[in-house]
Write a protein that holds these residues in place. Structure first.
Motif, PDB file in Angstrom:
ATOM      1  N   ARG A   1     -59.387-146.153 -43.317  1.00  0.00           N
ATOM      2  CA  ARG A   1     -59.626-145.879 -44.757  1.00  0.00           C
ATOM      3  C   ARG A   1     -58.929-144.398 -44.896  1.00  0.00           C
ATOM      4  NH1 ARG A   1     -64.470-144.443 -42.502  1.00  0.00           N
ATOM      5  NH2 ARG A   1     -65.139-142.475 -42.897  1.00  0.00           N
TER       6      ARG A   1
ATOM      7  N   SER B   1     -60.214-147.456 -53.800  1.00  0.00           N
ATOM      8  CA  SER B   1     -61.575-146.901 -53.443  1.00  0.00           C
ATOM      9  C   SER B   1     -61.630-145.690 -52.295  1.00  0.00           C
ATOM     10  CB  SER B   1     -62.769-147.770 -53.270  1.00  0.00           C
ATOM     11  OG  SER B   1     -62.760-148.485 -54.255  1.00  0.00           O
ATOM     12  N   ALA B   2     -60.933-146.431 -51.141  1.00  0.00           N
ATOM     13  CA  ALA B   2     -60.775-145.394 -50.055  1.00  0.00           C
ATOM     14  C   ALA B   2     -60.141-144.124 -50.116  1.00  0.00           C
ATOM     15  CB  ALA B   2     -60.378-146.081 -48.872  1.00  0.00           C
TER      16      ALA B   2
ATOM     17  N   THR C   1     -60.003-142.586 -52.962  1.00  0.00           N
ATOM     18  CA  THR C   1     -60.458-141.360 -53.816  1.00  0.00           C
ATOM     19  C   THR C   1     -61.924-141.254 -53.446  1.00  0.00           C
ATOM     20  OG1 THR C   1     -61.177-143.344 -55.331  1.00  0.00           O
ATOM     21  CG2 THR C   1     -58.906-142.157 -55.642  1.00  0.00           C
ATOM     22  N   SER C   2     -62.740-142.021 -52.469  1.00  0.00           N
ATOM     23  CA  SER C   2     -64.180-141.711 -52.180  1.00  0.00           C
ATOM     24  C   SER C   2     -64.329-140.455 -51.326  1.00  0.00           C
ATOM     25  CB  SER C   2     -64.364-142.916 -51.450  1.00  0.00           C
ATOM     26  OG  SER C   2     -64.125-143.030 -50.168  1.00  0.00           O
ATOM     27  N   GLY C   3     -65.616-140.231 -51.217  1.00  0.00           N
ATOM     28  CA  GLY C   3     -65.997-139.126 -50.346  1.00  0.00           C
ATOM     29  C   GLY C   3     -65.744-139.392 -48.823  1.00  0.00           C
TER      30      GLY C   3
ATOM     31  N   ASP D   1     -69.869-143.177 -48.645  1.00  0.00           N
ATOM     32  CA  ASP D   1     -69.099-142.989 -50.016  1.00  0.00           C
ATOM     33  C   ASP D   1     -68.138-144.109 -50.059  1.00  0.00           C
ATOM     34  OD1 ASP D   1     -70.519-140.550 -49.899  1.00  0.00           O
ATOM     35  OD2 ASP D   1     -69.128-139.518 -49.103  1.00  0.00           O
ATOM     36  N   CYS D   2     -67.481-144.515 -48.885  1.00  0.00           N
ATOM     37  CA  CYS D   2     -66.216-145.337 -49.253  1.00  0.00           C
ATOM     38  C   CYS D   2     -66.909-146.707 -49.810  1.00  0.00           C
ATOM     39  CB  CYS D   2     -65.620-145.519 -47.889  1.00  0.00           C
ATOM     40  SG  CYS D   2     -64.252-146.788 -47.983  1.00  0.00           S
TER      41      CYS D   2
ATOM     42  N   SER E   1     -67.876-146.765 -53.176  1.00  0.00           N
ATOM     43  CA  SER E   1     -66.883-146.505 -54.250  1.00  0.00           C
ATOM     44  C   SER E   1     -66.307-147.885 -54.163  1.00  0.00           C
ATOM     45  CB  SER E   1     -65.942-145.361 -53.775  1.00  0.00           C
ATOM     46  OG  SER E   1     -64.928-145.547 -54.749  1.00  0.00           O
ATOM     47  N   TRP E   2     -66.191-148.581 -53.243  1.00  0.00           N
ATOM     48  CA  TRP E   2     -65.565-149.914 -53.201  1.00  0.00           C
ATOM     49  C   TRP E   2     -66.784-150.865 -54.179  1.00  0.00           C
ATOM     50  CZ3 TRP E   2     -66.440-154.120 -49.183  1.00  0.00           C
ATOM     51  CH2 TRP E   2     -65.596-155.110 -49.233  1.00  0.00           C
TER      52      TRP E   2
ATOM     53  N   ASP F   1     -68.731-150.123 -56.350  1.00  0.00           N
ATOM     54  CA  ASP F   1     -68.839-149.778 -57.676  1.00  0.00           C
ATOM     55  C   ASP F   1     -67.614-150.115 -58.433  1.00  0.00           C
ATOM     56  OD1 ASP F   1     -69.811-148.325 -59.968  1.00  0.00           O
ATOM     57  OD2 ASP F   1     -68.235-146.891 -59.574  1.00  0.00           O
ATOM     58  N   SER F   2     -66.252-150.133 -57.817  1.00  0.00           N
ATOM     59  CA  SER F   2     -64.960-150.749 -58.516  1.00  0.00           C
ATOM     60  C   SER F   2     -65.156-151.932 -58.356  1.00  0.00           C
ATOM     61  CB  SER F   2     -63.985-150.102 -57.542  1.00  0.00           C
ATOM     62  OG  SER F   2     -63.615-150.643 -56.336  1.00  0.00           O
TER      63      SER F   2
END
Length: 190
Positions: free
Chosen positions: A64, A89-90, A92-94, A99-100, A103-104, A106-107
């Protein structure tokens, strides 16, 4: 091999089922339940498809922070929709695995619901885009525990294949005992 799992509303039966439930004005818990099944089932199939092409979620998570390694994995899975979303996502995630993953997922949900939103806005059940967004917000609130469970389990074990959590039952009902109080005419006796 089966066709790739898709997030395209036009080509995915899984997505059409969610869309039809939404479009028909079903309740928030009903739509959330269908969306949960689509999300979990889609993730399960995608992780299997990735494995068939020699890529695991653990590989993606390890790569990532390395765009070049991630691009190689994307090539291996032939630019799969879910893999592309993972890469976005990777980037822009924390910093953590959780976090990754959050974000994934969620996207993925955003991509699923965004297509539905654009198609149902202006319908009799959702006359305005604001009403669609409000309803989707409530659906996403219903799904929050599901997403948290998926993120936690996948972070603990990237080889885990998602399944829908078993639903809590209202209690055991003995149908035979229930029928003993009903006459042959279907009338309850006291």
């Amino acid at each position: 091999m089966a066709e790739n799992e898709s997030l395209d509303l036009g080509s995915s039966p899984r997505m059409r089922f969610v869309f039809d439930t939404f479009r028909n004005g079903s309740s928030c818990p009903e739509v959330a339940s269908k969306l949960e099944k689509a999300l979990v089932g889609g993730l399960r199939n995608v992780l299997k498809q990735f494995r068939e092409k020699g890529v695991t979620l653990a590989d993606l998570l390890k790569s990532r922070d390395c765009p070049q390694a991630l691009r190689q994995l994307l090539r291996k899975v032939q630019g799969h929709d879910y893999a592309e979303l993972f890469a976005e996502s990777a980037a822009t995630s924390g910093p953590t695995v959780k976090d990754c993953l959050a974000s994934w997922i969620d996207s993925i949900l955003h991509k699923m619901t965004d297509q539905i939103c654009h198609r149902v806005a202006g319908s009799k059940h959702y006359p305005t885009i604001e009403e669609v967004h409000a309803f989707l917000g409530a659906v996403r609130d219903h799904l929050r525990p599901v997403v948290e469970r998926l993120v936690t389990k996948l972070a603990e074990d990237p080889d885990w294949l998602p399944r829908c959590a078993p639903k809590k039952r209202q209690g055991h009902v003995n149908t035979t005992a229930e029928l003993l109080n009903v006459s042959l005419l279907g009338v309850k006796s006291e």
